[in-house]
Scaffold this motif. Structure first.
Motif, mmCIF file in Angstrom:
data_model
loop_
_atom_site.group_PDB
_atom_site.id
_atom_site.type_symbol
_atom_site.label_atom_id
_atom_site.label_comp_id
_atom_site.label_asym_id
_atom_site.label_seq_id
_atom_site.Cartn_x
_atom_site.Cartn_y
_atom_site.Cartn_z
ATOM 1 N N ALA A 277 0.970 -1.122 -8.224
ATOM 2 C CA ALA A 277 -0.309 -0.439 -8.440
ATOM 3 C C ALA A 277 -1.375 -1.138 -7.608
ATOM 4 O O ALA A 277 -1.388 -2.365 -7.507
ATOM 5 C CB ALA A 277 -0.694 -0.463 -9.918
ATOM 6 N N ALA A 278 -2.242 -0.368 -6.984
ATOM 7 C CA ALA A 278 -3.358 -0.946 -6.233
ATOM 8 C C ALA A 278 -4.388 -1.485 -7.214
ATOM 9 O O ALA A 278 -4.654 -0.876 -8.257
ATOM 10 C CB ALA A 278 -3.978 0.097 -5.322
ATOM 11 N N ASP A 279 -4.975 -2.627 -6.874
ATOM 12 C CA ASP A 279 -5.973 -3.266 -7.737
ATOM 13 C C ASP A 279 -7.074 -3.811 -6.829
ATOM 14 O O ASP A 279 -7.111 -5.005 -6.528
ATOM 15 C CB ASP A 279 -5.324 -4.371 -8.559
ATOM 16 C CG ASP A 279 -6.238 -4.934 -9.633
ATOM 17 O OD1 ASP A 279 -7.365 -4.410 -9.782
ATOM 18 O OD2 ASP A 279 -5.844 -5.900 -10.309
ATOM 19 N N GLY A 280 -7.951 -2.916 -6.355
ATOM 20 C CA GLY A 280 -8.952 -3.315 -5.377
ATOM 21 C C GLY A 280 -8.297 -3.681 -4.061
ATOM 22 O O GLY A 280 -7.512 -2.910 -3.514
ATOM 23 N N ARG B 103 0.827 -1.208 0.000
ATOM 24 C CA ARG B 103 0.000 0.000 0.000
ATOM 25 C C ARG B 103 0.861 1.257 0.000
ATOM 26 O O ARG B 103 0.569 2.230 -0.707
ATOM 27 C CB ARG B 103 -0.935 -0.001 1.214
ATOM 28 C CG ARG B 103 -2.146 -0.913 1.049
ATOM 29 C CD ARG B 103 -3.010 -0.917 2.290
ATOM 30 N NE ARG B 103 -4.200 -1.762 2.115
ATOM 31 C CZ ARG B 103 -4.925 -2.228 3.108
ATOM 32 N NH1 ARG B 103 -4.602 -1.936 4.374
ATOM 33 N NH2 ARG B 103 -5.987 -2.980 2.869
ATOM 34 N N GLU B 104 1.918 1.253 0.797
ATOM 35 C CA GLU B 104 2.826 2.398 0.831
ATOM 36 C C GLU B 104 3.427 2.646 -0.552
ATOM 37 O O GLU B 104 3.460 3.782 -1.035
ATOM 38 C CB GLU B 104 3.963 2.147 1.838
ATOM 39 C CG GLU B 104 3.554 2.181 3.293
ATOM 40 C CD GLU B 104 4.704 1.774 4.210
ATOM 41 O OE1 GLU B 104 5.851 1.642 3.711
ATOM 42 O OE2 GLU B 104 4.469 1.580 5.411
ATOM 43 N N LEU B 105 3.894 1.573 -1.187
ATOM 44 C CA LEU B 105 4.553 1.720 -2.479
ATOM 45 C C LEU B 105 3.563 2.105 -3.571
ATOM 46 O O LEU B 105 3.906 2.865 -4.491
ATOM 47 C CB LEU B 105 5.282 0.424 -2.838
ATOM 48 C CG LEU B 105 6.487 0.105 -1.956
ATOM 49 C CD1 LEU B 105 6.976 -1.321 -2.197
ATOM 50 C CD2 LEU B 105 7.611 1.096 -2.197
ATOM 51 N N ALA B 106 2.345 1.609 -3.490
ATOM 52 C CA ALA B 106 1.327 2.002 -4.462
ATOM 53 C C ALA B 106 0.995 3.486 -4.326
ATOM 54 O O ALA B 106 0.743 4.173 -5.317
ATOM 55 C CB ALA B 106 0.068 1.150 -4.282
ATOM 56 N N ALA B 107 1.014 3.979 -3.084
ATOM 57 C CA ALA B 107 0.695 5.388 -2.843
ATOM 58 C C ALA B 107 1.813 6.316 -3.298
ATOM 59 O O ALA B 107 1.551 7.395 -3.840
ATOM 60 C CB ALA B 107 0.390 5.608 -1.356
ATOM 61 N N THR B 108 3.057 5.903 -3.091
ATOM 62 C CA THR B 108 4.190 6.785 -3.415
ATOM 63 C C THR B 108 4.673 6.638 -4.850
ATOM 64 O O THR B 108 5.268 7.561 -5.400
ATOM 65 C CB THR B 108 5.382 6.508 -2.481
ATOM 66 O OG1 THR B 108 5.863 5.163 -2.702
ATOM 67 C CG2 THR B 108 4.981 6.673 -1.014
ATOM 68 N N GLY B 109 4.445 5.466 -5.449
ATOM 69 C CA GLY B 109 4.967 5.216 -6.785
ATOM 70 C C GLY B 109 6.457 4.954 -6.818
ATOM 71 O O GLY B 109 7.067 4.926 -7.900
ATOM 72 N N GLU B 110 7.058 4.746 -5.645
ATOM 73 C CA GLU B 110 8.499 4.487 -5.604
ATOM 74 C C GLU B 110 8.824 3.078 -6.085
ATOM 75 O O GLU B 110 7.967 2.193 -6.099
ATOM 76 C CB GLU B 110 9.023 4.705 -4.179
ATOM 77 C CG GLU B 110 8.978 6.156 -3.739
ATOM 78 C CD GLU B 110 9.583 6.384 -2.372
ATOM 79 O OE1 GLU B 110 9.698 7.550 -1.971
ATOM 80 O OE2 GLU B 110 9.941 5.389 -1.678
ATOM 81 N N LEU B 111 10.080 2.887 -6.430
ATOM 82 C CA LEU B 111 10.534 1.612 -6.974
ATOM 83 C C LEU B 111 10.646 0.543 -5.889
ATOM 84 O O LEU B 111 10.901 0.841 -4.722
ATOM 85 C CB LEU B 111 11.885 1.785 -7.660
ATOM 86 C CG LEU B 111 11.859 2.568 -8.973
ATOM 87 C CD1 LEU B 111 13.277 2.983 -9.365
ATOM 88 C CD2 LEU B 111 11.245 1.717 -10.079
#
Length: 314
Positions: A299-302, A276-284
């Motif tokens: 990417a978040a998917d539901g 969730r953190e990485l989906a929110a920030t877009g970081e690698l």
């Protein structure tokens, strides 16, 4: 992604030059990029052939088999990648994990390639100032136990590992894992040997520790009590090395339990929080067992997630 491959390769001891005689390989085994002012080199330690049941021992066999079929993976066993990272920041050279090393009793000849591939990339063991251990499973510490390696490392080498991890391996609990025969004994003996040989180099931390400018290791627990991730941050860019918090199946099925997880429920919670953190920030994201070079975004998917692999930058 901002990646200056030529500059990074030069600052990583000419990692892009041709491999030395005897090290030529037809498989890709290193990938360089830059996170702001931090140089990063992802290295493959090889692959581990393991039973597919270990991907999700709490899933119905038919459901697990359907996922494998959808991913064009074999039903019984497939090769898990082993990735290691070298980081340069603030004049320090940091090795994050060290691969499997050599354990002939487990018959894993295609793993334990790190020393050879460091040499082929022009990275001298004597240049390593720090090692970060995400956790003390043998495929993360074994490279430091290969014959002759310790003698080539600096006498003032610092090895950063969570205090909870060192404490756990004094009397490890395997009651909630689901591993092939022989693995618990191998893990236990390798961790014991590692602590004995490197106790004078260990620099333990409780929850979080800055190893070098922009290089922070943070304990997550779950996979093991002291399991940790490493976040690199510089120039507005970020990358997280997730160790064993995330496996290939963990994006679509974050609640499936991996056979090596000592606390499966907590490992699943850690996985979801991190994704969730990485989906929110877009970081690698880079992780030990994602296919090399395991570089991508989330990417978040539901209620689940989707892995978005980065385009290779040549």
């Amino acid at each position: 992604m901002t990646s200056h491959l030529k500059e990074t390769a030069m600052s990583l001891d000419n990692t892009s030059r041709a491999a030395r005689p005897g090290h030529d390989e037809l498989v890709p085994s290193r990938y360089a990029l830059r996170i702001g002012e931090i140089d990063v080199l992802v290295l493959s330690d090889g692959v581990l052939p393991l039973p597919t049941a270990m991907l999700a021992h709490n899933a119905e066999p038919a459901v697990r088999a359907a996922w494998l079929d959808d991913m064009f993976l074999p039903p019984d066993a497939f090769d898990w990648a082993l990735n290691v990272v070298v980081v340069r920041s603030g004049g320090q050279t940091i090795l994050i994990d060290s691969g499997l090393g050599s354990d002939p009793n487990l018959n894993l000849p295609r793993a334990g390639q790190l020393v050879m591939r460091l040499e082929a990339a022009g990275v001298d063991l004597a240049s390593v100032t720090d090692v970060v251990i995400t956790h003390m499973h043998m495929d993360h510490i074994g490279g430091l136990l290969v014959d002759g390696v310790k003698e080539r490392l600096r006498q003032d080498l610092r090895i950063h590992v969570a205090a909870a991890e060192v404490e756990f391996w004094k009397s490890p609990d395997f009651s909630r894992t689901s591993m092939p025969q022989g693995f618990p004994d191998a893990l236990r003996s390798t961790a014991k040997r590692f602590i004995k040989e490197y106790h004078g180099h260990l620099r333990t931390f409780d929850e979080e520790h800055e190893v070098a400018p922009g290089v922070v290791v943070r304990r997550t627990g779950g996979h093991t009590p002291g399991h940790s991730v490493v976040r690199l941050a510089s120039g507005g860019e970020g990358l997280t090395f997730a160790g064993d918090a995330v496996f290939t199946v963990g994006f679509e099925q974050p609640g499936w339990y991996n056979g090596f997880e000592h606390d499966p429920e907590e490992a699943a919670r850690v996985r979801v929080r991190l994704l969730r953190e990485l989906a929110a920030t877009g970081e690698l994201l880079v992780a030990t067992h994602l296919p090399f070079p395991s570089l991508g975004r989330v990417a978040a998917d539901g209620d689940a997630f989707r892995w978005v692999a980065a385009f290779w930058d040549y």
